[in-house]
Motif scaffolding. Structure first.
Motif, short mmCIF file in Angstrom:
data_model
loop_
_atom_site.label_atom_id
_atom_site.label_comp_id
_atom_site.label_asym_id
_atom_site.label_seq_id
_atom_site.Cartn_x
_atom_site.Cartn_y
_atom_site.Cartn_z
N THR A 217 22.65 39.94 57.28
CA THR A 217 21.46 40.36 58.03
C THR A 217 21.54 41.82 58.43
OG1 THR A 217 22.48 39.60 60.08
CG2 THR A 217 21.04 38.05 58.92
N ASP A 218 22.52 42.55 57.93
CA ASP A 218 22.67 43.97 58.25
C ASP A 218 21.41 44.72 57.82
OD1 ASP A 218 25.19 43.08 58.82
OD2 ASP A 218 26.16 44.09 57.15
N LYS A 219 21.07 45.75 58.60
CA LYS A 219 19.90 46.56 58.23
C LYS A 219 20.17 47.29 56.91
CE LYS A 219 16.73 50.10 59.79
NZ LYS A 219 16.31 50.98 60.86
N TYR A 220 21.36 47.83 56.77
CA TYR A 220 21.73 48.56 55.57
C TYR A 220 22.76 47.78 54.77
CZ TYR A 220 19.56 52.61 57.77
OH TYR A 220 18.67 53.47 58.37
N LEU A 221 22.63 47.78 53.46
CA LEU A 221 23.65 47.21 52.58
C LEU A 221 24.44 48.36 51.99
CD1 LEU A 221 21.61 44.53 50.60
CD2 LEU A 221 23.10 44.18 52.57
N THR A 222 25.76 48.23 51.97
CA THR A 222 26.62 49.28 51.43
C THR A 222 27.02 48.88 50.01
OG1 THR A 222 27.43 49.74 53.64
CG2 THR A 222 28.70 50.63 51.82
N THR A 223 26.61 49.69 49.04
CA THR A 223 26.86 49.38 47.64
C THR A 223 27.32 50.63 46.89
OG1 THR A 223 24.60 49.89 46.97
CG2 THR A 223 25.05 47.62 47.60
N ARG A 224 27.89 50.40 45.71
CA ARG A 224 28.21 51.52 44.81
C ARG A 224 28.21 51.01 43.38
NH1 ARG A 224 34.73 52.68 45.21
NH2 ARG A 224 35.37 50.61 44.49
N TYR A 225 27.89 51.90 42.48
CA TYR A 225 28.01 51.59 41.05
C TYR A 225 29.45 51.86 40.64
CZ TYR A 225 22.99 51.17 40.35
OH TYR A 225 21.70 50.75 40.39
N THR A 226 30.04 50.94 39.88
CA THR A 226 31.38 51.17 39.35
C THR A 226 31.33 51.52 37.87
OG1 THR A 226 31.68 48.82 38.89
CG2 THR A 226 32.46 49.63 41.01
N LYS A 227 30.20 51.25 37.24
CA LYS A 227 30.02 51.62 35.84
C LYS A 227 28.53 51.73 35.58
CE LYS A 227 31.23 50.34 31.16
NZ LYS A 227 31.97 49.44 30.31
N SER A 228 28.14 52.82 34.92
CA SER A 228 26.76 52.97 34.47
C SER A 228 26.76 53.97 33.33
CB SER A 228 25.85 53.45 35.60
OG SER A 228 26.04 54.82 35.87
N ASP A 229 25.78 53.84 32.49
CA ASP A 229 25.71 54.72 31.33
C ASP A 229 25.17 56.10 31.67
OD1 ASP A 229 26.71 52.72 29.77
OD2 ASP A 229 24.79 52.12 28.93
N ILE A 230 24.59 56.26 32.85
CA ILE A 230 23.97 57.54 33.16
C ILE A 230 24.56 58.20 34.41
CG2 ILE A 230 21.81 57.13 31.96
CD1 ILE A 230 20.58 56.11 34.48
N VAL B 298 21.65 38.60 46.26
CA VAL B 298 22.94 37.95 46.53
C VAL B 298 23.33 38.17 47.98
CG1 VAL B 298 25.41 38.04 46.01
CG2 VAL B 298 23.76 38.06 44.14
N ALA B 299 23.19 39.38 48.47
CA ALA B 299 23.61 39.71 49.84
C ALA B 299 22.79 38.98 50.89
CB ALA B 299 23.53 41.21 50.06
N ARG B 300 21.49 39.13 50.81
CA ARG B 300 20.62 38.63 51.89
C ARG B 300 20.30 37.15 51.76
NH1 ARG B 300 19.76 43.02 54.71
NH2 ARG B 300 19.47 45.02 53.70
N ASP B 301 19.99 36.69 50.56
CA ASP B 301 19.56 35.29 50.39
C ASP B 301 20.73 34.33 50.19
OD1 ASP B 301 17.04 36.33 50.58
OD2 ASP B 301 16.52 36.06 48.48
N LEU B 302 21.74 34.73 49.43
CA LEU B 302 22.83 33.80 49.13
C LEU B 302 23.99 33.90 50.11
CD1 LEU B 302 22.94 34.09 45.23
CD2 LEU B 302 21.49 32.66 46.67
N LEU B 303 24.31 35.11 50.57
CA LEU B 303 25.43 35.28 51.50
C LEU B 303 24.98 35.38 52.95
CD1 LEU B 303 27.66 37.77 49.47
CD2 LEU B 303 27.85 35.28 49.61
N GLY B 304 23.67 35.47 53.19
CA GLY B 304 23.15 35.49 54.54
C GLY B 304 23.42 36.76 55.32
#
Length: 129
Positions: A84-97, A76-82
């Motif tokens: 080009t940042d070297k690093y993507l900043t992400t976080r999980y908001t919900k996970s079972d583990i 989604v970040a690189r192909d759909l939103l274009g």
């Protein structure tokens, strides 16, 4: 199992993000939202069942019973939103583990977390991502 992952999209408003997603190869249908400040869509042409929630400068991918959000978010970040940042900043908001306890993390295009030590395969040299 449910995994939800957010992506920071600096400098893009909610309308710009929605427009970029609608102009992409991704097919989506709108859904009702819980809050008035967000827009929510369900993908209709993906193998997995994803919901995409869009706010200003944030895109959240909700994997309804699927763990593949870790590979779909960079797409989604690189192909759909274009992005080009070297690093993507992400976080999980919900996970079972318990992944959400890590907070915001930066990842390389390979998916490796920033600051991770690894051995370069060709040279055998130890490096830090």
């Amino acid at each position: 199992m449910k995994f939800h992952k957010q992506l920071k999209v600096p400098g893009m408003s909610q309308d710009q993000i929605v427009e970029a997603l609608k102009n992409s190869e991704l097919e989506m249908r709108p859904m009702r939202t819980q809050y008035s400040f967000e827009k929510k869509f369900k993908t209709t042409n993906t193998m997995s069942d994803f919901n995409i929630v869009v706010e200003d400068e944030i895109v959240e991918v909700q994997g309804g019973g699927d763990y593949n959000v870790w590979s779909f978010v960079p797409y989604v970040a690189r192909d759909l939103l274009g992005m080009t940042d070297k690093y993507l900043t992400t976080r999980y908001t919900k996970s079972d583990i318990g992944y959400e306890r890590n907070g915001w993390e930066e990842h390389l295009p390979s998916g490796m977390k920033r600051g991770t030590k690894y051995v370069e395969g060709a040279t055998g040299e130890e490096k830090i991502a």
